[in-house]
Scaffold this active site. Structure first.
Site, PDB file in Angstrom:
ATOM      1  CG  ASP A 116      -2.324   0.914   1.268  1.00 46.98           C
ATOM      2  OD1 ASP A 116      -2.422   2.478   1.873  1.00 46.98           O
ATOM      3  OD2 ASP A 116      -3.688   0.698   0.331  1.00 46.98           O
ATOM      4  CG  HIS A 145      -4.732  -4.733   1.029  1.00 44.30           C
ATOM      5  ND1 HIS A 145      -4.302  -4.190  -0.721  1.00 44.30           N
ATOM      6  CD2 HIS A 145      -4.800  -4.136   1.369  1.00 44.30           C
ATOM      7  CE1 HIS A 145      -3.645  -3.835  -0.494  1.00 44.30           C
ATOM      8  NE2 HIS A 145      -3.918  -3.046   0.504  1.00 44.30           N
TER       9      HIS A 145
END
Length: 320
Positions: free
Chosen positions: A101, A299
């Site tokens: 991220d 994720h």
């Protein structure tokens, strides 16, 4: 856990907290939002045991690392300065960086600015800066006219700060579940404009889950209850500044050795990097060394599939 050492330093104008373990070549693990150094808890020990010095900082404005209230203080220059300052503080000329991220984007920026400080990058989930003629916050605002968009929700001054601070446990519980392989995250886009993020997220099953316990969730809840969410939200609020800055890279590729680890059910790979991103990795990285995909993970891959993720990281590290 017994091998972790918590350290504190003054770096680039911030009070920085990081966790360190091991001796050997330096590996720095960079988290995103709403994460902490703790998101790497399954990787720190095994990588240190393999002969590396592992450092996992709380990033600017999150966890025990301080952060300004002004979103302009979260631009590329400052974030790169944080990472360079950390290397200098550690007495290290360079490191292998792994990130997820915003943490991975920080590693990409560092490689463009100071490739001599980056031995290699092991990227999780976010394969490259996605080219766009439209700024990210403009795009998010346009999408938010049709359906809920979390980036647009995050950028309204004070709104997400207030909502998330009022219910940190509910937000983190719902979001962690929604980003896992147990839910299809892009279903939040079915919510209408004006929905709050907490209301847009699904109701998860009771803890413990296969990959997250109640005490582990409480670690995040406690940290964000103390720090608030504004620091993390400011990374989103600075996205247009970063987008403008990165135009200076032109079409330049990441110049350092690059390894990629993705997961089959990652929301970012599905929704934010265009069609077939894996086959476009070489367009963005000059020295692509390896690609691994983790099955049945979303994720949150380094927590959902810690063994598989760590094994891939160690395989790549053995080549450095």
């Amino acid at each position: 856990m017994a091998g972790w050492t918590h350290r504190y330093a003054r770096i680039n104008g911030l009070d920085v907290h990081y966790v360190e373990q091991g001796d050997g070549p330096l590996v720095v693990l960079l988290h995103g939002f709403p994460h902490l150094w703790f998101s790497w808890r399954h990787q720190i020990g095994p990588i240190a045991d393999a002969g590396f010095r592992v450092v996992a900082p709380d990033m600017r404005g999150m966890g025990q690392t301080s952060g300004p209230a002004d979103p302009r203080e979260y631009d590329v220059d400052r974030i790169v300065g944080d990472v360079v300052g950390l290397l200098d503080h550690l007495g290290a000329e360079k490191a292998v960086f792994s990130g997820l991220d915003f943490g991975l984007f920080a590693a990409y920026d560092l490689a463009h600015h100071h490739p001599d400080r980056v031995a290699a990058i092991i990227g999780l989930e976010n394969p490259f800066f996605t080219p766009s003629e439209e700024s990210p916050l403009t795009l998010a605002a346009r999408q938010a006219e049709r359906h809920f968009n979390h980036i647009h929700y995050f950028t309204a001054p004070g709104v997400a700060d207030r909502d998330l601070a009022a219910a940190p446990r509910e937000f983190l519980r719902r979001l962690f579940y929604a980003l896992s392989s147990d839910y299809h995250y892009l279903d939040v886009w079915r919510r209408p404009p004006g929905t709050s993020y907490i209301d847009a997220l699904p109701e998860p099953p009771p803890l413990p889950w296969a990959w997250l316990t109640e005490p582990e969730l409480e670690f995040y809840v406690d940290a964000y209850s103390r720090s608030g969410f504004t620091g993390g939200l400011n990374w989103y609020r600075a996205m247009d500044l970063s987008w403008e800055y990165r135009k200076s890279y032109g079409g330049g590729k990441n110049p350092v050795p690059f390894y990629f680890i993705g997961s089959e059910q990652d929301a970012d790979l599905e929704g934010w990097h265009g069609p077939d991103p894996l086959n476009r990795l070489a367009e963005h990285h000059a020295d692509l060394r390896g690609v691994r995909m983790i099955e049945k993970a979303g994720h949150m891959m380094q927590m959902e599939k810690p063994g598989e993720t760590t094994a891939a990281m160690l395989e790549f590290l053995s080549g450095e």
